[in-house]
Motif scaffolding. Structure first.
Motif, PDB file in Angstrom:
ATOM      1  N   ARG A  55      -5.706   2.290 -12.570  1.00 22.80           N
ATOM      2  CA  ARG A  55      -4.749   1.404 -11.896  1.00 22.80           C
ATOM      3  C   ARG A  55      -4.372   0.239 -12.811  1.00 22.80           C
ATOM      4  O   ARG A  55      -3.188  -0.103 -12.928  1.00 22.80           O
ATOM      5  N   TRP A  93     -10.168   7.466   2.018  1.00 19.54           N
ATOM      6  CA  TRP A  93      -9.305   8.645   2.000  1.00 19.54           C
ATOM      7  C   TRP A  93      -9.402   9.385   3.332  1.00 19.54           C
ATOM      8  O   TRP A  93     -10.416   9.282   4.043  1.00 19.54           O
ATOM      9  N   SER A 121      -6.400   3.615  -1.415  1.00 20.55           N
ATOM     10  CA  SER A 121      -6.726   4.209  -2.709  1.00 20.55           C
ATOM     11  C   SER A 121      -8.229   4.300  -2.935  1.00 20.55           C
ATOM     12  O   SER A 121      -8.683   5.033  -3.815  1.00 20.55           O
ATOM     13  N   ASP A 122      -9.003   3.540  -2.172  1.00 14.82           N
ATOM     14  CA  ASP A 122     -10.455   3.584  -2.262  1.00 14.82           C
ATOM     15  C   ASP A 122     -10.933   4.924  -1.700  1.00 14.82           C
ATOM     16  O   ASP A 122     -10.593   5.281  -0.573  1.00 14.82           O
ATOM     17  N   TRP A 128      -9.830  -3.359  -5.450  1.00 16.57           N
ATOM     18  CA  TRP A 128      -9.235  -2.737  -4.275  1.00 16.57           C
ATOM     19  C   TRP A 128      -8.550  -3.796  -3.430  1.00 16.57           C
ATOM     20  O   TRP A 128      -8.980  -4.945  -3.388  1.00 16.57           O
ATOM     21  N   LEU A 183     -11.097   4.869 -11.361  1.00 16.46           N
ATOM     22  CA  LEU A 183      -9.835   4.747 -10.627  1.00 16.46           C
ATOM     23  C   LEU A 183      -9.206   3.377 -10.842  1.00 16.46           C
ATOM     24  O   LEU A 183      -7.992   3.257 -11.029  1.00 16.46           O
ATOM     25  N   SER A 196     -14.929   4.916  -8.510  1.00 17.14           N
ATOM     26  CA  SER A 196     -14.067   3.745  -8.361  1.00 17.14           C
ATOM     27  C   SER A 196     -13.829   2.978  -9.664  1.00 17.14           C
ATOM     28  O   SER A 196     -12.690   2.541  -9.906  1.00 17.14           O
ATOM     29  N   ASN A 227       0.818  -1.214   0.000  1.00 19.07           N
ATOM     30  CA  ASN A 227       0.000   0.000   0.000  1.00 19.07           C
ATOM     31  C   ASN A 227       0.852   1.265   0.000  1.00 19.07           C
ATOM     32  O   ASN A 227       0.340   2.373   0.134  1.00 19.07           O
ATOM     33  N   ASN A 234       0.049   4.405  -2.091  1.00 18.34           N
ATOM     34  CA  ASN A 234      -1.233   4.042  -2.708  1.00 18.34           C
ATOM     35  C   ASN A 234      -1.048   3.205  -3.970  1.00 18.34           C
ATOM     36  O   ASN A 234      -1.802   3.310  -4.928  1.00 18.34           O
ATOM     37  N   SER A 235      -0.025   2.392  -4.006  1.00 16.01           N
ATOM     38  CA  SER A 235       0.201   1.543  -5.174  1.00 16.01           C
ATOM     39  C   SER A 235       0.241   0.099  -4.729  1.00 16.01           C
ATOM     40  O   SER A 235       0.210  -0.215  -3.558  1.00 16.01           O
ATOM     41  N   LYS A 290     -10.027  15.751  -7.598  1.00 18.99           N
ATOM     42  CA  LYS A 290      -9.534  14.395  -7.813  1.00 18.99           C
ATOM     43  C   LYS A 290     -10.674  13.504  -8.305  1.00 18.99           C
ATOM     44  O   LYS A 290     -11.840  13.738  -7.985  1.00 18.99           O
ATOM     45  N   ASP A 305      -8.136  -0.524   1.668  1.00 21.22           N
ATOM     46  CA  ASP A 305      -7.229   0.015   0.656  1.00 21.22           C
ATOM     47  C   ASP A 305      -7.270   1.546   0.689  1.00 21.22           C
ATOM     48  O   ASP A 305      -8.327   2.154   0.487  1.00 21.22           O
TER      49      ASP A 305
END
Length: 628
Positions: free
Chosen positions: A351, A154, A149-150, A142, A347, A344, A50, A53-54, A340, A147
């Protein structure tokens, strides 16, 4: 493997055959190599990082996933995996048609409806395909429920800032709807407008555009190719250029066309913004977020005339649009830089694209890239057809939506009368008349503070009484209060203006009305989203279509109505309509709305089930036709 080995895996509520022939028969699309179980087990044990965020990109390379399998064996496994996912999705629709929804993550039948708790995405899956991660090692989802990145995970500061930013997007178009109201006398003189209906149409034409925009443009935000940000940015920039066009207009026709087209694009943030909030916040936190978001479209029509009144007193009416364009352009620049993406599917697609480039594995994909069978034309058809169908067939949207639409129409009816009331009855100048919008703004602000707490408190208490199980109907009780407050505000404002009492009296009436109106917006927006999350966008669009049509038409007959009835009896008539719509149906909806809602939702779901099943079966046939 020397002998034929028949393997099967329990997937969801159905046993899916993973091999129907010998592993040596690699030409068969259903051939089983014997390595899939080992590979899937390996995939389950892969550690995804994580950091920043990758994810651990090495784990997604072909060698890491499939080991020493040759290309033909890999094709067979990929083919079988995709067939398995499509078969399970088809089976879900079949079960749902029979009145069963099997939740494979819980290994039990949990509902008799498939779509009620699913997010508003193009594939019927709870967490963007996460339940298929153990089946498909190349599926990008995810990394678990935590996660970072979800968007739901945040930091709160990020979610608050994005909520504020999308509310700023939403402020632009409501400001443009009423900003030229104080300037209409000068515009009418320059363009030779003598008909009061035409003059009112120049002001309200954008509200007609608001009925069109959500159907044509807003649905693009729910496409995994576009997402929320690109639609928000594009719509804000296009609205900016058409606002400049309004400033440069040379006749009535140009003005109406520029305002209408600008309104189509300007309306998108109001509807896309609700989707952004749904991306960021869960049902428990959404009430507070919606409070701030709903304040923007209410304050916009109040702030704009206040500013425009002083501009018209000292500058040409064209400066009204220049100032609006400057604000619009600033929001567009600020949003383009800092907004941003929150959707999802978009996003995850980004990814997957990044991982394909980093690993060289071009077969990495999201659930939406392999199981979204709806065509582009089909999506456009649904985007237009479903809100209109809901508007005429869903009893809860018809009943509660009519109350919301009438109150919205009353607001614009009141706003367009301010210049006449305060300039003719009280002798105020344009700048001072603009200040008379402040009490309405104060009513909105106090309403947000009070109703956010009240609606949230009632929702929490009723949920606790129901054993911790929330229901959309728990958003409704406060509507009954607004059914009394709004008519009081209308009557207070109307008769104060009719009798020419001190100017503070109609101002208090407008503030009371605004205070009650906030409750209608917050309760209804929350209810429409909670009512059926899979179809939340369509429900919100249906309500937006309804209220925009009323907002457009009410100002057109305002002058004639008040000319014959006067402000007192005219507003009294509106107050009676508000009482009829604002008290009986909310009470009925709270007591019996759940039964009606479930019945109506199942009708919508039945239509969507048929579409989903047809599209998934088409994808499965296409997949089966592929020769490995």
């Amino acid at each position: 493997m020397g002998e034929s080995s028949l393997k099967s895996e329990q997937f969801g509520s159905h046993e899916v055959d993973l091999s129907s022939s010998s592993s040596n028969d690699t030409s068969s699309p259903h051939a089983y190599t014997g390595k899939i179980e080992q590979d899937l087990e390996k995939q389950n044990q892969i550690t995804r990082s994580n950091t920043n965020n990758s994810v651990n990109t090495v784990s997604y390379s072909v060698r890491e996933i499939y080991g020493d399998l040759d290309s033909e064996e890999i094709k067979v496994q990929r083919h079988q995996t995709r067939n398995t996912i499509l078969s399970e999705l088809v089976s879900r629709t079949e079960d749902a048609e029979e009145g069963i929804y099997y939740d494979s993550s819980k290994d039990e039948v949990v509902k008799d409806t498939l779509y009620e708790d699913l997010p508003d995405t193009t594939v019927a899956t709870k967490r963007d395909g996460d339940e298929f991660a153990d089946i498909d090692p190349e599926l990008i989802t995810w990394n678990g429920s935590s996660d970072p990145s979800d968007p739901r995970n945040w930091p709160v500061s990020t979610k608050v800032s994005l909520t504020a930013l999308v509310s700023l997007y939403t402020l632009v178009s409501p400001m443009s709807t009423s900003m030229l109201s104080p300037a209409m006398t000068e515009i009418s003189k320059e363009f030779g407008i003598t008909n009061s209906v035409i003059a009112a149409m120049v002001v309200s034409i954008q509200l007609l555009a608001w009925a069109v925009g959500p159907l044509l443009i807003a649905p693009l935000s729910e496409n995994h190719y576009f997402g929320r940000k690109s639609v928000l940015d594009a719509s804000c920039w296009i609205a900016f250029f058409f606002n400049i066009g309004c400033a440069l207009s040379q006749n009535t026709t140009q003005m109406i066309i520029f305002r209408f087209v600008g309104g189509i694009f300007g309306s998108c943030p109001i509807n896309v913004g609700a989707g952004v909030l749904s991306d960021l916040w869960d049902a428990k936190s959404r009430n507070v977020a919606l409070a701030g978001f709903s304040l923007a479209p209410l304050l916009g029509p109040v702030i704009a005339p206040l500013i425009a009144g002083f501009i018209v007193e000292h500058k040409s009416w064209r400066w009204v649009f220049y100032v609006l364009s400057i604000f619009n352009g600033a929001v567009a620049i600020f949003g383009t830089i800092f907004m941003k993406e929150t959707y999802s599917p978009k996003l995850l697609r980004s990814r997957a694209k990044k991982l394909r480039k980093e690993t060289g594995n071009n077969n990495l994909h999201t659930i939406y890239e392999i199981a979204d069978g709806e065509t582009t034309l089909g999506k456009m058809y649904l985007a237009i057809n479903r809100p209109v169908k809901l508007l005429f067939t869903h009893p809860m949207i018809v009943g509660l939506g009519s109350y919301m639409a009438f109150t919205y129409g009353f607001m614009y009816l009141m706003i367009v009368t301010f210049p006449t009331v305060y300039q003719e009855n009280y002798g105020f100048g344009k700048g001072t008349t603009g200040l008379m919008y402040i009490p309405m703004g104060v009513g909105f602000l106090l309403g947000v503070l009070f109703w956010t707490y009240a609606i949230g408190k009632v929702y929490a208490v009723l949920t606790e009484r129901n054993g911790g199980v929330p229901k959309p109907e728990y958003r409704i009780p406060c509507l009954v209060s607004s059914g009394l407050i709004i008519p009081i505000g209308l009557v207070w404002y109307g008769w104060s203006a009719e009798k020419k009492l001190h100017w503070i009296m109609p101002s208090i009436g407008s503030a009371i009305f605004a205070f009650g109106l906030v409750c209608v917006f917050q309760s209804m927006q929350s209810y429409l989203i909670d009512m059926n999350t899979r179809f939340a966008a369509s429900s919100v669009a249906a309500a937006a279509l309804f209220r925009s049509l009323f907002g457009f038409t009410f100002p057109l007959f305002a002058e004639k109505m008040y000319g014959k009835l006067g402000y007192g009896w005219g507003n009294t008539m509106c107050a009676v309509i508000g009482l009829i719509l604002g008290i009986p149906f909310p009470i009925f909806s709270y007591l019996y709305g759940e039964r009606i809602r479930i019945w109506a939702n199942k009708n919508i779901e039945r239509d969507q089930l048929r579409r989903d099943k047809k599209n998934l079966e088409r994808l499965r046939k296409q997949q089966e036709s592929i020769k490995c």
